[in-house]
Motif scaffolding. Sequence first.
Motif, PDB file in Angstrom:
ATOM      1  N   GLY A 590      33.971  36.093   5.321  1.00 42.50           N
ATOM      2  CA  GLY A 590      34.231  36.419   3.930  1.00 42.50           C
ATOM      3  C   GLY A 590      35.464  37.291   3.781  1.00 42.50           C
ATOM      4  N   SER A 591      35.760  37.644   2.560  1.00 39.44           N
ATOM      5  CA  SER A 591      36.923  38.498   2.295  1.00 39.44           C
ATOM      6  C   SER A 591      36.661  39.952   2.669  1.00 39.44           C
ATOM      7  CB  SER A 591      37.293  38.410   0.803  1.00 39.44           C
ATOM      8  OG  SER A 591      36.199  38.840  -0.009  1.00 39.44           O
ATOM      9  N   GLN A 592      35.392  40.318   2.872  1.00 36.99           N
ATOM     10  CA  GLN A 592      35.035  41.677   3.264  1.00 36.99           C
ATOM     11  C   GLN A 592      34.291  41.623   4.598  1.00 36.99           C
ATOM     12  OE1 GLN A 592      33.300  44.000  -0.078  1.00 36.99           O
ATOM     13  NE2 GLN A 592      33.583  42.146  -1.311  1.00 36.99           N
ATOM     14  N   ASP A 651      30.873  36.134  -1.174  1.00 37.82           N
ATOM     15  CA  ASP A 651      30.507  37.389  -0.529  1.00 37.82           C
ATOM     16  C   ASP A 651      29.271  37.965  -1.217  1.00 37.82           C
ATOM     17  OD1 ASP A 651      32.571  37.283   1.255  1.00 37.82           O
ATOM     18  OD2 ASP A 651      33.942  38.490   0.043  1.00 37.82           O
ATOM     19  N   GLN A1383      39.477  37.872 -10.837  1.00 37.64           N
ATOM     20  CA  GLN A1383      38.429  37.262 -10.018  1.00 37.64           C
ATOM     21  C   GLN A1383      37.352  36.620 -10.895  1.00 37.64           C
ATOM     22  OE1 GLN A1383      37.170  40.596  -7.661  1.00 37.64           O
ATOM     23  NE2 GLN A1383      38.738  40.280  -6.080  1.00 37.64           N
TER      24      GLN A1383
END
Length: 1515
Positions: A590-592, A651, A1383
């Motif tokens: 994921g992005s995190q 996420d 977003q």
Amino acid sequence: MGPEPQTLPPSPNWYCTRCSDAVPGGLFGFAARTSVFLVRVGPGAGTIPGTPPFRVVGELVGHTERVSGFTFSHHPGQYNLCASSSDDGTVKIWDVETKTVVTEHALHQHTISALHWSPQVKDLIVSGDEKGVIFCYWINRNDSQRLFIEPRTIFCLTCSPHDEDLVAIGYKDGMVVIIDISKKGEVTHRLRGHDDEIHSIAWCPLPGEDCLSINQEENSEEPEIANGKVTAQTPEAKGCYLATGSKDQTIRIWSCARGRGVLVLKIPFLKRRGGGVDPTVKERLWLTLYWPKNQPTQLVSSCFGGELLLWDLTQSWRRKYTLFSASEGQNHSRIVFNLCPLQTEDDKQLLLSTSMDRDVKCWDMTTLDCCWTLPSLGGFVYSLAFSPEDTGYLAIGVGDGMIRVWNTSSKKNSYDVKSFWQGVKSKVTALCWHPKKEHCLAFGTDDGKVGLYDTYSSKPPQISSTYHKKTVYTLAWGPPVPPMSLGGEGDRPSFTLYSCGGEGIVFQHNPWKFGGEASDINRLIRDTNALKYKLPVHTEISWKADGKFMALGNEDGSIEIFQGPSLKLMCSIQQHHKLLNTISWHHEHGSQPELSYLLASGSNNAVIYVHDLRTVLESEPESPVTITEPFRTLSGHTSKITCLAWSLHHDGILVSASYDGTAQVWDTLREQPLHNFRGHRGRLLCVVWSPLEPDCIYSGADDFCVYRWLPATQDHSRPPQGKKSIELEKKRLSQPKPKPKKKKKPTSQMPIKQESFEGHEEDSTKENTGPVENGLSDQEGEEEGPPALTPTVPREPVMCTPTSSSCEKSDVTVNNKIAVLKKEPPKEKPDELRSRHISEALMKRRKVRSMLPLSTSLDHRSKEELHHDCLVLATAKHSKELNEDVSADLEERFHLGLFSDRDTLYRMIETEGKGHLENGHPELFHQLMLWKGDLQGVLQTAAERGELTDSLVAMAPVAGYRVWLWAVEAFAKQLCFQDQYVKAASHLLSIHKVYEAVELLRSNHFYREAIAVAKARLRPEDPVLKELYLSWGTVLERDGHYAAAAKCYLGATSPYDAAKVLAKKGDAASLRTAAELASIAGENKLAASLALRCAQELLLTKNWVATQEALQLHESLQDQRLVFCLLELLCWQLEARQLPEARSSSSSYHSWATDTKGPFLQRVTSAWTSIFGLDGPAQCQAALQRLQDIKYPSATSNTPYRQLLLHICHDLTLAVLSQQTASWEEAVRALLQAVLRSYDSGNFTIMQEVYSAFLPDGCDHLSDKLGDCQSSATSALRSLEAFSTYGRLYEIWWSLSRPCPEPSVSVTTEHGKTLSTVQSQRVDGASAEETGSEVCRPEPGSPPELSLRLSEESARVLSTCRALFSEEHASLQNARRTVAQVQETLAEMIHQHQKSRLCKATASGPHNNEPEQETEPRLAGPQSQCNSKEEENEPVSLPELTRRLTEANQKIAKFPESIKAWPFPDVLESCLVLLHIGSQCPGCVPQEVQQQAQELLRKYGSGRAYERHCQTFCT
């Protein structure tokens, strides 16, 4: 592009003569379990071009038991009507457009076995039952007629397509009858020829008998005179052929004009699968027929093994047929039950077939090729798993003993499903794909088997030699651990398979040596962590994606995290307190990246907990850490959680499956439910997110269905509650239920195999047998008995009925119910009772039975015989040599053995003994053998016959020691067969077999007796005694007897397990006892954990005295006592501010808590000093360091109130301790953390109470303590001051907004007085639009002079609120707002795209009668990032959004860390509140402060949320 298929349906019901049908236009329906599934076929299906043109479009739900019949109305104009019959005794008429019941009747008293909608009469439905009763039901006039033709079981019936009054009926015994319903069921013909069940009846599609050139004389097997009488040529009987198919392997063509058979077709044995069929072996057969419309010279029939045959009736003497689809793999693999024709919208002539192989196939009648196949499921859907390598391949584990692999990414076939059944032979309960190796699929079954399938090969699977004792519930691939990880890189696999079974053991299997023995990881866990206590029963296993950590879920609800490969215990999560059903790690791409440490878990509780393990796992603690607080809590389900799956495309997005019948999508980071799916009719067992489509989920349940659904298209956002939950429960209750077994008469049918579901037991284990899964119609496996009509058809008595006349009348009105009256036995008079007792006493005194009755009877014969006995005896005694005649006489007169030699006596005893045995007196036989002196023989004979007695065994020592030992063992075995286990154990003890006696008692669950014996006869250190205690404790724990189980664990010297099991109940009393027990036993960590849990439970009842007593149980909780002390003082202060009637009467406070003298902070420190002995900086510093090691997750709006208070008081305790040790930087950070928790949770009252209690005079003294040094604490202090001003600003505004301010709500110089409950609701700072719209104007009834009443303190606050209007914080917040809005806009664009695609597909589909789903209106959030000019134009393009996102991120990166580190109140929101105060109270706000607020609004308030307010205040 059209929509994807929505479901894999249940299998069509087996052994039903008509449970599928179709109508012109392309609608096909089939009965499956208790429902009818509808399939749209042809161009109207709206499928993707290039894929098979069919789609499952709906389900008819209403029956409560198996649907046994289904038929459409074939009349133009009412193709939307259909009828179904069920084992629940009802016949329902449906409208398929609305999927609702039009009408129904329950006229039948017995199981309905046949149903047909008349092709001649629009509103006539004919049905028959297993007792031979027929009902004709006319829908329009709601009228019915009962007919009773024959006392035989009806198997099928078909109405004539040419004469509205004729109905052909086939019976179970092979009889075929044609009746005329207009003449009260008068029999026009009885057609005899078949000698077994009639499976199908088909009328010739054309009237008359000229369409077939059949030589009737040559082919007829019937006499010229039917039924003994020449049949008159009635108009009704003129010209029509009838075809019947029977289990006797023949098809017969009958002439209705003559009432006789004219052609017999024998079903051929076809060579298939590379070999022939042995004609001598009776194969399973179901013979169904279809006579093609307008093709009287052709007839379609089923055959052995699932083939379909097209018979050519023009050359009847040659028995010519054509095989459907000669190519391999297109035919059914098992028998076919139903055939029904279908004409599509483009006039294609199709034939649909249902089979025991669970496939529905469609055939082109022009080419005889298979067009498409609809696979179906015959059991519960236990497991779903997508392949990580072959993306799009979905493995489905089903309770019918087969694995399906569905290629969901196929462009040519939406139902590209391949089945695997070899080597399975049981319910498939667990599946897991190899993470790197393609087409390698691991499976587990309910009988404990673990196997590996190569899905690209046709080879049978590899089966592990190590079996679980109970059901396999979870499989997981992970890195090898010892002993398999000890070899070199080339000597060991990179991944091994882990399996968790119902007995609580986790095995590690080597895929390279699958036939070798698997290893139990409990041994490694015990050795690595030096554990002495009993390991918990494991119920779930999950490896983190990077292979570094493994999570084990346990029966007691705990989760243990181990570090590979040594399996060192890192932490234990004590959150759930019931059996763990599912664990899932967040993905890593994921992005995190930090989210990969999130672990979601579900148990038999309805709550889902998410834990963030990043801090614990990255710090690598030396000793295991116990976690008792979740990172997020997801509440909403109303029953146990069975499966969890993270979205691979988002996420923090999680989907859960529950026993409440729904699947729920959650935003875990915000603790918000997003979408709820309610399409299943059963309890959900598994769910998985598609790896290919971001908005697509697959779910499986115990309704035999797999659904593919889109979260964005669901009507509900959360699981049903209250009435909605009850309605959903009613929907699920329409599923079949297990029936209690009833004693019935012997039946001629074989028992039908039933599939049972092993469900998760609510509070203990997973091995409790649940509802019957497939006991209605879907028999499973290859070993079923011959086809039967229903599972409950009793054998009919043979009845002789006269058949001399073809026009005999049937009784239409007589009800064949016979009332049987029970006669009570007459009461006895006292005199009669006394005389009966006397006679019984006399019977007991009767002479004892003779030991030699045969000899005695021979001595009472005639005088001649007695004299002859004397002569024979004299000859035998005095002759030196016996001749043959004398020897023969002695053998015949065995009773002379009393007077002759010993051999003759032995023969007499043997003869007498046989007589005793034949008459059922073995004890007399034993006595005779004892007389003979053959004690060993007596014992052997008695042991073989199971007739050993105590007296015989007592005499056994006479025959020797070894004989005695053998006799006692044999007697013990005999007693076990008689279920006398305790007595058997006592006898084993008599021969000193103590271990055998103990094992006998233990294996039969006599634990108490076994322990008594072992304690009395074995050494105290014997391991058998400990095993007994542990075994009994496990059983008691499983049954919920926790106190008794704890005593067992204490007896086994396992106090840790005793404390754990006592704590399972979870109430305060149990937790306190468990904590005391653990403390006595020296289990300090466990004692502290349990005592803290007990204190938290007591918080719910506000029993503060008991709370402190619980914390006193362990000295390590001294620091927690400080926290709870502060919490008690704070709660007392909050409760004291409430109205008297709103206070809790059940609270139990300490006396020191109710003393309100002095400031709050002084009361806290004095209580700590006087009560807890905290005196001096050194003690404060030690307590501070220990409490700083405890970390709590951040608060959300869903955080429970008591939990929020506890966390806030923990932060406040840190702040007070820091002040006591002069650590002012730490004090500021802790105070700010407490304020932020209340701010994030939306609880304004607590936030203001914190300021009132700890900062009554503001933050100036903290600023003085910090000095001029620039540190991170300076930024924290700035945020703390800002939040203080922010809260007071709201208080001023609320006091002005009241129509009639009261003293309790006005802002005074003493800030310690807070607002009322009504005013204590802060407008959420994140929603500035609400701030302006809800409270931008005062109450219309408020007098204008009231707006001028401000205290001096309020005026001072307004003059000093300039600190809120920070330019740099406003700029940072604006940039972050832009990122969030972009977003949201991107997510909304994806959502709108999916919705529009679905709506287009629905509009082009066949359901014009169904209301299309309206697209949702555009959300306000995404548009808020566009200015008014952009809103009027087209939506913002993707490049523009990307540019905005990049610019915002660059701005954020430029801000110093001191600004970004600490939260700050929303600047624009504060500006709006201040300007509203200025408008309500002119002159109270300094002009320069108003100008600064207006300038910030102009500069950063460009969004839609602030636009109206800018126009109001800035122009």
